[in-house]
Design an enzyme around this catalytic site. Structure first.
Site, PDB file in Angstrom:
ATOM      1  N   GLU A 198      -6.057   1.420  -9.645  1.00 12.12           N
ATOM      2  CA  GLU A 198      -5.246   0.312  -9.128  1.00 12.12           C
ATOM      3  C   GLU A 198      -6.198  -0.736  -8.523  1.00 12.12           C
ATOM      4  O   GLU A 198      -5.996  -1.935  -8.665  1.00 12.12           O
ATOM      5  CB  GLU A 198      -4.311   0.871  -8.053  1.00 12.12           C
ATOM      6  N   SER A 249      -4.772   3.212  -2.084  1.00 12.10           N
ATOM      7  CA  SER A 249      -4.847   4.144  -3.228  1.00 12.10           C
ATOM      8  C   SER A 249      -5.810   3.603  -4.271  1.00 12.10           C
ATOM      9  O   SER A 249      -5.684   2.456  -4.704  1.00 12.10           O
ATOM     10  CB  SER A 249      -3.464   4.295  -3.866  1.00 12.10           C
ATOM     11  N   ARG A 297       3.270  -1.656 -10.667  1.00 14.11           N
ATOM     12  CA  ARG A 297       1.970  -2.197 -10.197  1.00 14.11           C
ATOM     13  C   ARG A 297       1.345  -3.188 -11.178  1.00 14.11           C
ATOM     14  O   ARG A 297       0.121  -3.316 -11.261  1.00 14.11           O
ATOM     15  CB  ARG A 297       0.972  -1.069  -9.884  1.00 14.11           C
TER      16      ARG A 297
HETATM   17  C1  LIG Z   1      -4.711   1.176   4.076  1.00 13.63           C
HETATM   18  C2  LIG Z   1      -4.110   0.562   2.825  1.00 13.63           C
HETATM   19  C3  LIG Z   1      -2.862   0.965   2.389  1.00 13.63           C
HETATM   20  C4  LIG Z   1      -2.302   0.408   1.240  1.00 13.63           C
HETATM   21  N1  LIG Z   1      -1.053   0.825   0.849  1.00 13.63           N
HETATM   22  C5  LIG Z   1      -0.481   0.277  -0.232  1.00 13.63           C
HETATM   23  C6  LIG Z   1       0.842   0.677  -0.645  1.00 13.63           C
HETATM   24  O1  LIG Z   1       1.498   1.503  -0.017  1.00 13.63           O
HETATM   25  N2  LIG Z   1       1.368   0.093  -1.736  1.00 13.63           N
HETATM   26  C7  LIG Z   1       0.698  -0.853  -2.460  1.00 13.63           C
HETATM   27  O2  LIG Z   1       1.253  -1.362  -3.443  1.00 13.63           O
HETATM   28  N3  LIG Z   1      -0.550  -1.246  -2.107  1.00 13.63           N
HETATM   29  C8  LIG Z   1      -1.156  -0.711  -1.023  1.00 13.63           C
HETATM   30  N4  LIG Z   1      -2.419  -1.096  -0.659  1.00 13.63           N
HETATM   31  C9  LIG Z   1      -3.177  -2.024  -1.541  1.00 13.63           C
HETATM   32  C10 LIG Z   1      -3.046  -3.512  -1.157  1.00 13.63           C
HETATM   33  O3  LIG Z   1      -2.822  -3.672   0.231  1.00 13.63           O
HETATM   34  C11 LIG Z   1      -1.934  -4.206  -1.927  1.00 13.63           C
HETATM   35  O4  LIG Z   1      -2.160  -4.151  -3.325  1.00 13.63           O
HETATM   36  C12 LIG Z   1      -1.810  -5.675  -1.487  1.00 13.63           C
HETATM   37  O5  LIG Z   1      -0.605  -6.182  -1.920  1.00 13.63           O
HETATM   38  C13 LIG Z   1      -2.950  -6.555  -1.993  1.00 13.63           C
HETATM   39  O6  LIG Z   1      -2.872  -7.798  -1.304  1.00 13.63           O
HETATM   40  P1  LIG Z   1      -4.193  -8.636  -0.961  1.00 13.63           P
HETATM   41  O7  LIG Z   1      -3.776  -9.909  -0.357  1.00 13.63           O
HETATM   42  O8  LIG Z   1      -5.134  -7.825  -0.168  1.00 13.63           O
HETATM   43  O9  LIG Z   1      -4.759  -8.870  -2.434  1.00 13.63           O
HETATM   44  P2  LIG Z   1      -6.300  -8.918  -2.874  1.00 13.63           P
HETATM   45  O10 LIG Z   1      -6.885  -7.567  -2.748  1.00 13.63           O
HETATM   46  O11 LIG Z   1      -6.986 -10.035  -2.195  1.00 13.63           O
HETATM   47  O12 LIG Z   1      -6.122  -9.261  -4.433  1.00 13.63           O
HETATM   48  C14 LIG Z   1      -5.533  -8.323  -5.318  1.00 13.63           C
HETATM   49  C15 LIG Z   1      -5.389  -8.990  -6.703  1.00 13.63           C
HETATM   50  O13 LIG Z   1      -4.459 -10.058  -6.604  1.00 13.63           O
HETATM   51  C16 LIG Z   1      -5.060 -11.301  -6.990  1.00 13.63           C
HETATM   52  N5  LIG Z   1      -4.471 -12.331  -6.123  1.00 13.63           N
HETATM   53  C17 LIG Z   1      -4.480 -12.340  -4.751  1.00 13.63           C
HETATM   54  N6  LIG Z   1      -3.806 -13.418  -4.303  1.00 13.63           N
HETATM   55  C18 LIG Z   1      -3.381 -14.101  -5.401  1.00 13.63           C
HETATM   56  C19 LIG Z   1      -2.629 -15.309  -5.602  1.00 13.63           C
HETATM   57  N7  LIG Z   1      -2.185 -16.043  -4.580  1.00 13.63           N
HETATM   58  N8  LIG Z   1      -2.382 -15.713  -6.887  1.00 13.63           N
HETATM   59  C20 LIG Z   1      -2.817 -14.998  -7.953  1.00 13.63           C
HETATM   60  N9  LIG Z   1      -3.535 -13.851  -7.831  1.00 13.63           N
HETATM   61  C21 LIG Z   1      -3.800 -13.403  -6.559  1.00 13.63           C
HETATM   62  C22 LIG Z   1      -6.552 -11.097  -6.828  1.00 13.63           C
HETATM   63  O14 LIG Z   1      -7.309 -11.921  -7.699  1.00 13.63           O
HETATM   64  C23 LIG Z   1      -6.684  -9.624  -7.212  1.00 13.63           C
HETATM   65  O15 LIG Z   1      -6.728  -9.483  -8.617  1.00 13.63           O
HETATM   66  C24 LIG Z   1      -3.017  -0.561   0.492  1.00 13.63           C
HETATM   67  C25 LIG Z   1      -4.283  -0.968   0.932  1.00 13.63           C
HETATM   68  C26 LIG Z   1      -4.832  -0.419   2.082  1.00 13.63           C
HETATM   69  C27 LIG Z   1      -6.184  -0.886   2.552  1.00 13.63           C
END
Ligand SMILES: Cc1cc2nc3c(=O)[nH]c(=O)nc-3n(C[C@H](O)[C@H](O)[C@H](O)COP(=O)(O)OP(=O)(O)OC[C@H]3O[C@@H](n4cnc5c(N)ncnc54)[C@H](O)[C@@H]3O)c2cc1C
Length: 328
Positions: free
Chosen positions: A308, A233, A177
């Site tokens: 996380e 999480s 992570r």
């Molecule tokens: C119901 C649910 C279930 C989930 N299950 C999982 C799971 O099983 N496993 C898991 O790993 N995660 C899980 N997650 C967490 C989340 O979905 C992941 O971490 C996901 O990959 C984050 O993507 P995002 O586009 O929403 O990022 P964001 O939340 O928008 O950003 C997360 C971080 O990444 C940075 N970021 C975003 N885009 C970029 C970019 N293009 N360049 C540089 N930095 C960037 C942001 O600044 C921030 O620091 C879950 C979330 C939910 C709501």
């Protein structure tokens, strides 16, 4: 206020994508929490993204890049700067043999579905993760002890001065992570924004890849509270804590904290590593609840849970939420 309008107008004139002012961040995260961002811009090309970064640097404005906001908690006060959202408008992908090149805004479930349709195996574990490719790579996300980093060939990123750089897999610094892109999120120094990721997969049978992905999604539906807004999480699975007391959901549950509530935020009855917004939760509620959970767990097992989920402060500092809750 007028300088904000002027800055937004100057940015709109640069043809850098759709520009919104005073945009409620609650609309851009899965917790549905967060005050307004001064400016939110959604580029639809690499050139536009580079223009936004150059603009923020020249204007001296803090900038935070986001994807689908599924791992973020925005402050109740919002954010005094520029949010650059790489989402639906930035979501092309191209499959070539065993590799796929995916734009940062691509929705992960869509990528997984298309890989299955092409008979490409290796990312099924990400089925149902509701984020963008950029967010997934930044967080090195995945499930079932797997991480997207295992499949990355390289990542195209743009720097704060608009310069492009290709990061090899080794240069991405993946660990559980973690990636180097987290260190550069949301501050005014060296910063790299992911534009595209190239992944390598394995040839599989279409029906088997699809069945595996569907099976994983069904398990997630049973395990996770998907009806109320949440951010997945909250706490990371730290190996030292795991050794001592098990995975974070079990640790929180064994401490008797299911259902613990602060304002509109509640430790889910369904899965104790989730905090749900029961309606009207504020960032302050969530941070207070995280703080309380950490203190009670520490009192029981003598170890601190780390988050996380990342908190975006009004000045644009982005850090694990556990680092912010001590201040309340
Ligand atoms: C119901 C649910 C279930 C989930 N299950 C999982 C799971 O099983 N496993 C898991 O790993 N995660 C899980 N997650 C967490 C989340 O979905 C992941 O971490 C996901 O990959 C984050 O993507 P995002 O586009 O929403 O990022 P964001 O939340 O928008 O950003 C997360 C971080 O990444 C940075 N970021 C975003 N885009 C970029 C970019 N293009 N360049 C540089 N930095 C960037 C942001 O600044 C921030 O620091 C879950 C979330 C939910 C709501």
């Amino acid at each position: 206020m007028s300088s904000l309008h002027d800055a937004a107008r100057r940015l709109a004139r640069l043809d850098a994508g759709e520009v919104l002012q005073e945009e409620p961040l609650a609309r851009h995260c899965s917790w549905r929490i967060g005050g307004p961002a001064d400016i939110l811009v959604q580029p639809s090309s690499c050139d536009q993204a580079a223009r936004v970064l150059r603009f923020a640097r020249e204007e001296g404005l803090p900038l935070v890049v986001i994807g689908r906001g599924t791992n973020l908690l925005f402050a109740d006060e919002g954010f005094r700067g520029v949010i650059m959202k790489l989402g639906r408008r930035f979501s092309d992908f191209e499959i070539d043999g065993l590799t796929v090149r995916a734009r940062a805004g691509l929705w992960v479930p869509r990528l997984v579905r298309n890989l299955a349709a092409a008979g490409l195996s290796g990312l099924e574990h990400a089925a149902g993760i509701p984020g963008s490719v950029g967010g997934l790579v930044t967080m090195n996300g995945g499930s079932l002890r797997r991480c997207v980093g295992d499949r990355i060939v390289d990542v195209l990123a743009v720097g704060y001065s608009g310069e492009m750089r290709v990061f090899s897999r080794e240069e991405c610094g993946f660990s559980y992570r973690r990636s180097v892109f987290q260190d550069s999120a949301g501050f005014c120094g060296d910063r790299w924004v992911i534009l595209e990721a190239r992944l390598v997969l394995e040839r599989g049978r279409r029906s088997e890849v699809r069945a595996e992905a569907v099976g994983i999604m069904e398990e997630r539906r049973k395990k996770f509270p998907l009806r109320l807004p949440n951010c997945g999480s909250v706490f990371t699975n730290d190996p030292a804590v795991y050794e001592l007391a098990g995975p974070p959901g079990k640790v929180v549950e064994d401490t008797g904290l299911k259902g613990l509530t602060v304002g509109g935020a509640q430790v889910s009855h369904h899965h104790a590593n989730f905090i749900v917004n029961r309606g009207g939760a504020t960032a302050r509620d969530v941070l207070s609840l995280i703080g309380e959970v950490r203190r009670r767990v520490h009192a029981r097992i003598g170890a601190w849970l780390a988050c996380e989920v990342r908190y975006v402060a009004p000045d644009g500092t982005v850090a694990p939420a556990s680092e912010a809750c001590g201040e309340l």
